[in-house]
Design a protein around this motif. Structure first.
Motif, PDB file in Angstrom:
ATOM      1  N   ILE A 228       3.564  -7.922  -8.979  1.00 16.77           N
ATOM      2  CA  ILE A 228       2.832  -7.959 -10.247  1.00 16.77           C
ATOM      3  C   ILE A 228       1.789  -6.852 -10.289  1.00 16.77           C
ATOM      4  O   ILE A 228       1.623  -6.165 -11.306  1.00 16.77           O
ATOM      5  N   LEU A 229       1.095  -6.639  -9.175  1.00 21.25           N
ATOM      6  CA  LEU A 229       0.081  -5.585  -9.108  1.00 21.25           C
ATOM      7  C   LEU A 229       0.703  -4.204  -9.314  1.00 21.25           C
ATOM      8  O   LEU A 229       0.147  -3.354 -10.017  1.00 21.25           O
ATOM      9  N   ILE A 230       1.876  -3.984  -8.703  1.00 22.82           N
ATOM     10  CA  ILE A 230       2.562  -2.698  -8.857  1.00 22.82           C
ATOM     11  C   ILE A 230       3.015  -2.506 -10.302  1.00 22.82           C
ATOM     12  O   ILE A 230       2.858  -1.415 -10.884  1.00 22.82           O
TER      13      ILE A 230
ATOM     14  N   MET B 179       0.834  -1.203   0.000  1.00 22.05           N
ATOM     15  CA  MET B 179       0.000   0.000   0.000  1.00 22.05           C
ATOM     16  C   MET B 179       0.870   1.254   0.000  1.00 22.05           C
ATOM     17  O   MET B 179       0.535   2.251  -0.649  1.00 22.05           O
ATOM     18  N   LYS B 180       2.007   1.211   0.704  1.00 21.29           N
ATOM     19  CA  LYS B 180       2.927   2.356   0.699  1.00 21.29           C
ATOM     20  C   LYS B 180       3.447   2.621  -0.706  1.00 21.29           C
ATOM     21  O   LYS B 180       3.580   3.780  -1.124  1.00 21.29           O
ATOM     22  N   LYS B 181       3.743   1.554  -1.449  1.00 20.74           N
ATOM     23  CA  LYS B 181       4.204   1.736  -2.820  1.00 20.74           C
ATOM     24  C   LYS B 181       3.108   2.368  -3.676  1.00 20.74           C
ATOM     25  O   LYS B 181       3.384   3.237  -4.513  1.00 20.74           O
ATOM     26  N   ARG B 182       1.865   1.964  -3.447  1.00 22.92           N
ATOM     27  CA  ARG B 182       0.762   2.552  -4.216  1.00 22.92           C
ATOM     28  C   ARG B 182       0.541   4.011  -3.837  1.00 22.92           C
ATOM     29  O   ARG B 182       0.212   4.835  -4.701  1.00 22.92           O
ATOM     30  N   VAL B 183       0.737   4.335  -2.561  1.00 23.88           N
ATOM     31  CA  VAL B 183       0.680   5.745  -2.151  1.00 23.88           C
ATOM     32  C   VAL B 183       1.791   6.522  -2.857  1.00 23.88           C
ATOM     33  O   VAL B 183       1.587   7.650  -3.331  1.00 23.88           O
ATOM     34  N   GLY B 184       2.982   5.907  -2.946  1.00 24.71           N
ATOM     35  CA  GLY B 184       4.095   6.537  -3.642  1.00 24.71           C
ATOM     36  C   GLY B 184       3.777   6.790  -5.109  1.00 24.71           C
ATOM     37  O   GLY B 184       4.149   7.831  -5.663  1.00 24.71           O
TER      38      GLY B 184
ATOM     39  N   PRO C 151      10.692  -0.316  -7.955  1.00 19.67           N
ATOM     40  CA  PRO C 151       9.353  -0.229  -7.359  1.00 19.67           C
ATOM     41  C   PRO C 151       8.903  -1.492  -6.630  1.00 19.67           C
ATOM     42  O   PRO C 151       8.006  -1.422  -5.789  1.00 19.67           O
ATOM     43  N   ASN C 152       9.522  -2.638  -6.945  1.00 18.52           N
ATOM     44  CA  ASN C 152       9.103  -3.894  -6.321  1.00 18.52           C
ATOM     45  C   ASN C 152      10.004  -4.340  -5.180  1.00 18.52           C
ATOM     46  O   ASN C 152       9.834  -5.439  -4.645  1.00 18.52           O
ATOM     47  N   SER C 153      10.946  -3.504  -4.795  1.00 23.83           N
ATOM     48  CA  SER C 153      11.879  -3.877  -3.737  1.00 23.83           C
ATOM     49  C   SER C 153      11.134  -4.182  -2.439  1.00 23.83           C
ATOM     50  O   SER C 153      10.342  -3.380  -1.947  1.00 23.83           O
ATOM     51  N   GLY C 154      11.377  -5.366  -1.887  1.00 23.44           N
ATOM     52  CA  GLY C 154      10.788  -5.757  -0.612  1.00 23.44           C
ATOM     53  C   GLY C 154       9.367  -6.260  -0.675  1.00 23.44           C
ATOM     54  O   GLY C 154       8.758  -6.517   0.376  1.00 23.44           O
ATOM     55  N   LEU C 155       8.814  -6.432  -1.872  1.00 29.82           N
ATOM     56  CA  LEU C 155       7.428  -6.867  -2.004  1.00 29.82           C
ATOM     57  C   LEU C 155       7.351  -8.346  -2.378  1.00 29.82           C
ATOM     58  O   LEU C 155       8.250  -8.885  -3.011  1.00 29.82           O
ATOM     59  N   ASP C 156       6.253  -8.987  -1.987  1.00 30.65           N
ATOM     60  CA  ASP C 156       6.032 -10.370  -2.383  1.00 30.65           C
ATOM     61  C   ASP C 156       5.682 -10.424  -3.869  1.00 30.65           C
ATOM     62  O   ASP C 156       5.289  -9.413  -4.473  1.00 30.65           O
ATOM     63  N   PRO C 157       5.836 -11.598  -4.510  1.00 30.94           N
ATOM     64  CA  PRO C 157       5.635 -11.696  -5.965  1.00 30.94           C
ATOM     65  C   PRO C 157       4.263 -11.231  -6.441  1.00 30.94           C
ATOM     66  O   PRO C 157       4.157 -10.552  -7.469  1.00 30.94           O
TER      67      PRO C 157
ATOM     68  N   THR D 196      15.104  -1.658 -12.452  1.00 29.78           N
ATOM     69  CA  THR D 196      14.750  -2.928 -11.821  1.00 29.78           C
ATOM     70  C   THR D 196      15.795  -3.995 -12.134  1.00 29.78           C
ATOM     71  O   THR D 196      16.547  -3.883 -13.100  1.00 29.78           O
ATOM     72  N   HIS D 197      15.840  -5.031 -11.283  1.00 30.89           N
ATOM     73  CA  HIS D 197      16.622  -6.223 -11.611  1.00 30.89           C
ATOM     74  C   HIS D 197      15.718  -7.451 -11.599  1.00 30.89           C
ATOM     75  O   HIS D 197      16.193  -8.588 -11.607  1.00 30.89           O
ATOM     76  N   ASP D 198      14.403  -7.216 -11.593  1.00 31.13           N
ATOM     77  CA  ASP D 198      13.403  -8.282 -11.507  1.00 31.13           C
ATOM     78  C   ASP D 198      12.985  -8.703 -12.915  1.00 31.13           C
ATOM     79  O   ASP D 198      12.382  -7.928 -13.652  1.00 31.13           O
ATOM     80  N   MET D 199      13.289  -9.946 -13.288  1.00 34.42           N
ATOM     81  CA  MET D 199      12.959 -10.419 -14.628  1.00 34.42           C
ATOM     82  C   MET D 199      11.456 -10.527 -14.851  1.00 34.42           C
ATOM     83  O   MET D 199      10.984 -10.431 -15.987  1.00 34.42           O
ATOM     84  N   ASN D 200      10.672 -10.724 -13.786  1.00 33.96           N
ATOM     85  CA  ASN D 200       9.219 -10.731 -13.951  1.00 33.96           C
ATOM     86  C   ASN D 200       8.744  -9.367 -14.443  1.00 33.96           C
ATOM     87  O   ASN D 200       7.853  -9.271 -15.293  1.00 33.96           O
ATOM     88  N   SER D 201       9.351  -8.305 -13.908  1.00 35.68           N
ATOM     89  CA  SER D 201       9.021  -6.961 -14.365  1.00 35.68           C
ATOM     90  C   SER D 201       9.461  -6.761 -15.809  1.00 35.68           C
ATOM     91  O   SER D 201       8.749  -6.159 -16.619  1.00 35.68           O
ATOM     92  N   VAL D 202      10.653  -7.251 -16.119  1.00 33.70           N
ATOM     93  CA  VAL D 202      11.188  -7.113 -17.475  1.00 33.70           C
ATOM     94  C   VAL D 202      10.251  -7.751 -18.494  1.00 33.70           C
ATOM     95  O   VAL D 202       9.889  -7.145 -19.516  1.00 33.70           O
ATOM     96  N   MET D 203       9.820  -8.988 -18.211  1.00 34.77           N
ATOM     97  CA  MET D 203       8.982  -9.709 -19.152  1.00 34.77           C
ATOM     98  C   MET D 203       7.549  -9.200 -19.142  1.00 34.77           C
ATOM     99  O   MET D 203       6.816  -9.363 -20.123  1.00 34.77           O
ATOM    100  N   GLY D 204       7.141  -8.550 -18.051  1.00 34.46           N
ATOM    101  CA  GLY D 204       5.779  -8.061 -17.958  1.00 34.46           C
ATOM    102  C   GLY D 204       5.567  -6.715 -18.608  1.00 34.46           C
ATOM    103  O   GLY D 204       4.524  -6.466 -19.221  1.00 34.46           O
ATOM    104  N   MET D 205       6.550  -5.814 -18.476  1.00 30.47           N
ATOM    105  CA  MET D 205       6.303  -4.455 -18.966  1.00 30.47           C
ATOM    106  C   MET D 205       7.493  -3.831 -19.691  1.00 30.47           C
ATOM    107  O   MET D 205       7.554  -2.608 -19.839  1.00 30.47           O
ATOM    108  N   GLY D 206       8.404  -4.643 -20.180  1.00 28.76           N
ATOM    109  CA  GLY D 206       9.607  -4.112 -20.819  1.00 28.76           C
ATOM    110  C   GLY D 206       9.406  -3.732 -22.272  1.00 28.76           C
ATOM    111  O   GLY D 206       9.834  -4.450 -23.183  1.00 28.76           O
ATOM    112  N   ASP D 207       8.745  -2.589 -22.506  1.00 27.99           N
ATOM    113  CA  ASP D 207       8.564  -2.122 -23.880  1.00 27.99           C
ATOM    114  C   ASP D 207       9.910  -1.791 -24.514  1.00 27.99           C
ATOM    115  O   ASP D 207      10.152  -2.081 -25.686  1.00 27.99           O
TER     116      ASP D 207
END
Length: 250
Positions: free
Chosen positions: A174-176, A142-147, A164-170, A195-206
């Motif tokens: 994904i929601l962020i 929720m803090k990240k969403r406030v950010g 943006p996903n640092s310290g968050l569960d998987p 980011t260094h998260d490959m899930n982020s890379v594959m999800g939104m790496g335009d």
């Protein structure tokens, strides 16, 4: 669009960035990826102007930010939204006051206009009922969403997100990611995500820029990242897949 040309930065005798050039496209999620300590966050801060570069230029839609005078830099900064690593909320302010902060310092909006804008942004990130809470009373996600709400409250042309996903569960990660991606397309912002998260890379790496030891070794899209032909990037992708598999088993 943001364009960087030959950006270099050293701290004492340590070269952190060496002649980095590239373009970050409007209306797309532009990612800067790489292992920890490879210069990703330093590059982001150089682009925003939080760190002075040793050499090179930064352009915001053809405006030379590096050589701009005080007034021009102030104008460009009013068009920037920033999501810091960890959220960076003010512990002594309510969620509502945290989101309102950029409006207080960057605009001359009337109090009721500020409240309306804050409520709109909190609703946009799914937090319409937490405005009166303190940061200590809400979860990390929720803090990240406030950010994010704070980062978009001034309707920015440029959106920067540092891990943006640092310290968050998987699942929350994904929601962020989806929220950042939706807002990018919705507001047509030039979004840069570190980011260094490959899930982020594959999800939104335009558009993806890969850094290795302060050098840009590759640039492309998520469709090409897994067969780049760059050994260091292949190793980075493989290591992330292994770590992701281990997390899924825990």
């Amino acid at each position: 669009m943001i364009k960087i040309k030959d950006i270099s930065k050293s701290f004492d005798d340590k070269v952190v960035l060496e002649s980095i050039s590239g373009e970050f496209q409007k209306g797309k999620c532009n990612l800067i990826i790489g292992s920890s300590g490879t210069g990703k966050s330093v590059l982001l801060k150089c682009i925003v102007g939080l760190i002075a570069v040793d050499g090179g230029k930064v352009f915001y839609d053809m405006r030379n930010f590096s050589d701009a005078d005080h007034d021009m830099k102030a104008e460009i900064r009013r068009e920037i939204g920033m999501l810091f690593q960890g959220g960076a909320l003010f512990d002594s302010k309510t969620v509502e006051k945290n989101v309102m902060f950029p409006l207080d310092i960057l605009t001359k909006m009337k109090p009721d206009e500020k409240i309306d804008r804050v409520n709109f942004c909190l609703k946009r990130v799914g937090l319409e009922n937490v405005g009166k809470k303190m940061p200590s009373e809400i979860s990390g996600g929720m803090k990240k969403r406030v950010g994010i709400a704070r980062a978009i409250v001034n309707n920015p042309a440029y959106l920067f997100c540092d891990e943006p996903n640092s310290g968050l569960d998987p699942q929350t990660s994904i929601l962020i990611d989806e929220l950042i991606q939706d807002i990018t397309y919705e507001l047509n912002t030039t979004t840069i995500v570190v980011t260094h998260d490959m899930n982020s890379v594959m999800g939104m790496g335009d558009n993806i820029m890969y850094l290795y030891k302060g050098h840009k070794l590759w640039e492309g899209s998520k469709d090409d990242v897994t067969h780049s032909g760059v050994r260091e990037l292949d190793d980075f992708v493989f290591a992330n897949k292994v770590m992701s598999a281990l997390r899924d088993k825990l």
